[in-house]
Write a protein that holds these residues in place. Sequence first.
Motif, PDB file in Angstrom:
ATOM      1  N   ILE A  28       0.901  -1.279   0.037  1.00 32.90           N
ATOM      2  CA  ILE A  28       0.056   0.178   0.069  1.00 32.90           C
ATOM      3  C   ILE A  28       0.602   1.365   0.107  1.00 32.90           C
ATOM      4  O   ILE A  28       1.974   1.142   0.596  1.00 32.90           O
ATOM      5  CB  ILE A  28      -0.848   0.036   1.201  1.00 32.90           C
ATOM      6  CG1 ILE A  28      -1.950   1.128   0.964  1.00 32.90           C
ATOM      7  CG2 ILE A  28      -0.256  -0.053   2.535  1.00 32.90           C
ATOM      8  CD1 ILE A  28      -2.996   0.829   2.224  1.00 32.90           C
ATOM      9  N   VAL A  47      -4.490   7.005  -1.600  1.00 32.11           N
ATOM     10  CA  VAL A  47      -4.097   5.652  -1.162  1.00 32.11           C
ATOM     11  C   VAL A  47      -4.043   5.033  -2.800  1.00 32.11           C
ATOM     12  O   VAL A  47      -4.716   5.442  -3.730  1.00 32.11           O
ATOM     13  CB  VAL A  47      -5.344   4.710  -0.564  1.00 32.11           C
ATOM     14  CG1 VAL A  47      -4.975   3.505  -0.634  1.00 32.11           C
ATOM     15  CG2 VAL A  47      -5.395   5.392   0.758  1.00 32.11           C
ATOM     16  N   ILE A  50      -3.329  -0.792  -3.952  1.00 38.92           N
ATOM     17  CA  ILE A  50      -4.056  -1.674  -3.217  1.00 38.92           C
ATOM     18  C   ILE A  50      -4.179  -2.937  -3.900  1.00 38.92           C
ATOM     19  O   ILE A  50      -4.627  -3.216  -5.094  1.00 38.92           O
ATOM     20  CB  ILE A  50      -5.441  -1.286  -2.720  1.00 38.92           C
ATOM     21  CG1 ILE A  50      -5.447   0.198  -2.297  1.00 38.92           C
ATOM     22  CG2 ILE A  50      -6.325  -2.154  -2.188  1.00 38.92           C
ATOM     23  CD1 ILE A  50      -4.732   0.043  -0.843  1.00 38.92           C
ATOM     24  N   SER A  51      -4.024  -4.185  -3.372  1.00 36.02           N
ATOM     25  CA  SER A  51      -4.324  -5.464  -4.127  1.00 36.02           C
ATOM     26  C   SER A  51      -5.643  -5.949  -3.656  1.00 36.02           C
ATOM     27  O   SER A  51      -6.122  -6.057  -2.512  1.00 36.02           O
ATOM     28  CB  SER A  51      -3.432  -6.508  -3.803  1.00 36.02           C
ATOM     29  OG  SER A  51      -3.161  -6.795  -2.401  1.00 36.02           O
ATOM     30  N   ILE A  54     -11.856  -3.277  -2.607  1.00 38.53           N
ATOM     31  CA  ILE A  54     -12.035  -2.641  -1.356  1.00 38.53           C
ATOM     32  C   ILE A  54     -13.309  -3.038  -0.684  1.00 38.53           C
ATOM     33  O   ILE A  54     -14.273  -2.809  -1.475  1.00 38.53           O
ATOM     34  CB  ILE A  54     -11.827  -1.273  -1.460  1.00 38.53           C
ATOM     35  CG1 ILE A  54     -10.418  -0.900  -1.833  1.00 38.53           C
ATOM     36  CG2 ILE A  54     -12.075  -0.559   0.018  1.00 38.53           C
ATOM     37  CD1 ILE A  54      -9.949   0.572  -2.025  1.00 38.53           C
ATOM     38  N   ALA A  57     -12.845   0.761   4.257  1.00 37.47           N
ATOM     39  CA  ALA A  57     -11.626   1.489   4.774  1.00 37.47           C
ATOM     40  C   ALA A  57     -11.689   2.391   5.667  1.00 37.47           C
ATOM     41  O   ALA A  57     -12.836   3.051   5.959  1.00 37.47           O
ATOM     42  CB  ALA A  57     -10.956   2.428   3.557  1.00 37.47           C
ATOM     43  N   ASN A  94     -11.669   4.626  -3.716  1.00 40.58           N
ATOM     44  CA  ASN A  94     -10.471   3.844  -3.886  1.00 40.58           C
ATOM     45  C   ASN A  94      -9.738   3.970  -2.357  1.00 40.58           C
ATOM     46  O   ASN A  94      -8.663   3.544  -2.444  1.00 40.58           O
ATOM     47  CB  ASN A  94      -9.475   4.664  -4.796  1.00 40.58           C
ATOM     48  CG  ASN A  94      -9.107   6.294  -4.346  1.00 40.58           C
ATOM     49  OD1 ASN A  94      -9.525   6.751  -3.174  1.00 40.58           O
ATOM     50  ND2 ASN A  94      -8.081   6.663  -5.332  1.00 40.58           N
ATOM     51  N   GLY A  95     -10.433   4.171  -1.236  1.00 35.62           N
ATOM     52  CA  GLY A  95      -9.814   4.077   0.148  1.00 35.62           C
ATOM     53  C   GLY A  95      -9.165   5.374   0.419  1.00 35.62           C
ATOM     54  O   GLY A  95      -8.849   5.391   1.560  1.00 35.62           O
ATOM     55  N   ILE A 114      -7.189  -0.997   5.065  1.00 38.45           N
ATOM     56  CA  ILE A 114      -8.260  -1.243   3.854  1.00 38.45           C
ATOM     57  C   ILE A 114      -8.300  -2.738   3.921  1.00 38.45           C
ATOM     58  O   ILE A 114      -7.398  -3.559   3.965  1.00 38.45           O
ATOM     59  CB  ILE A 114      -7.603  -0.663   2.559  1.00 38.45           C
ATOM     60  CG1 ILE A 114      -7.512   0.818   2.790  1.00 38.45           C
ATOM     61  CG2 ILE A 114      -8.428  -1.276   1.561  1.00 38.45           C
ATOM     62  CD1 ILE A 114      -6.810   1.476   1.683  1.00 38.45           C
ATOM     63  N   THR A 116      -9.694  -5.887   1.943  1.00 37.44           N
ATOM     64  CA  THR A 116      -9.907  -6.515   0.554  1.00 37.44           C
ATOM     65  C   THR A 116      -9.797  -8.130   0.993  1.00 37.44           C
ATOM     66  O   THR A 116     -10.475  -8.310   1.926  1.00 37.44           O
ATOM     67  CB  THR A 116      -8.873  -6.121  -0.412  1.00 37.44           C
ATOM     68  OG1 THR A 116      -7.282  -6.729   0.037  1.00 37.44           O
ATOM     69  CG2 THR A 116      -8.590  -4.589  -0.612  1.00 37.44           C
ATOM     70  N   GLN A 120      -4.840  -4.377   4.822  1.00 38.98           N
ATOM     71  CA  GLN A 120      -3.775  -3.728   4.370  1.00 38.98           C
ATOM     72  C   GLN A 120      -3.558  -2.337   5.008  1.00 38.98           C
ATOM     73  O   GLN A 120      -4.509  -1.981   5.253  1.00 38.98           O
ATOM     74  CB  GLN A 120      -3.717  -3.477   2.840  1.00 38.98           C
ATOM     75  CG  GLN A 120      -3.728  -4.519   2.041  1.00 38.98           C
ATOM     76  CD  GLN A 120      -4.027  -4.448   0.506  1.00 38.98           C
ATOM     77  OE1 GLN A 120      -3.346  -3.696  -0.080  1.00 38.98           O
ATOM     78  NE2 GLN A 120      -4.935  -5.200   0.162  1.00 38.98           N
TER      79      GLN A 120
END
Length: 154
Positions: A28, A47, A50-51, A54, A57, A94-95, A114, A116, A120
Amino acid sequence: MLGIWKFLIQVLVLGVSLSVCMNSASGIKLEVIPKNPKEGDIVILQVSDISGSIRFATWYQGQSTDAANQILNYFPKEEIKGPKYIEGAQGLQNGSLKISNVKKTLTGFYTVQIQTNTLQQGSVYLSVNGVIPIALSPLAPLLGMLLFSDLNFL
């Protein structure tokens, strides 16, 4: 006396390096946009990297993820204000965290978790009107010990 200061600097440098490595390992990335905000600006704690998708967050004021430090929880269709909610703060898809009309009193660290398929986490320092951080990381002293020790690894 000089030996104690050398030791403290070594510990400080180690902590900074470990902190950077831990954030890099999680994948991240966080940055403040604009980089040098002034009072009244709209600021985004951006942010990236990110993998996964989401699920939610959670943003915190400071480096602790204690519930008492929550600014807000952002879910794709809902936002829940925390005890440290900042007027004008808004979670983004997108967080990231958007703060309208930023104030100098908001200078400091901000942490996001976050969710997922994995949890993260990362932290970023917001400096309003050029205020700089006093402490970088509780692990900083450890890195300093490594860098300034009498050991030679080369």
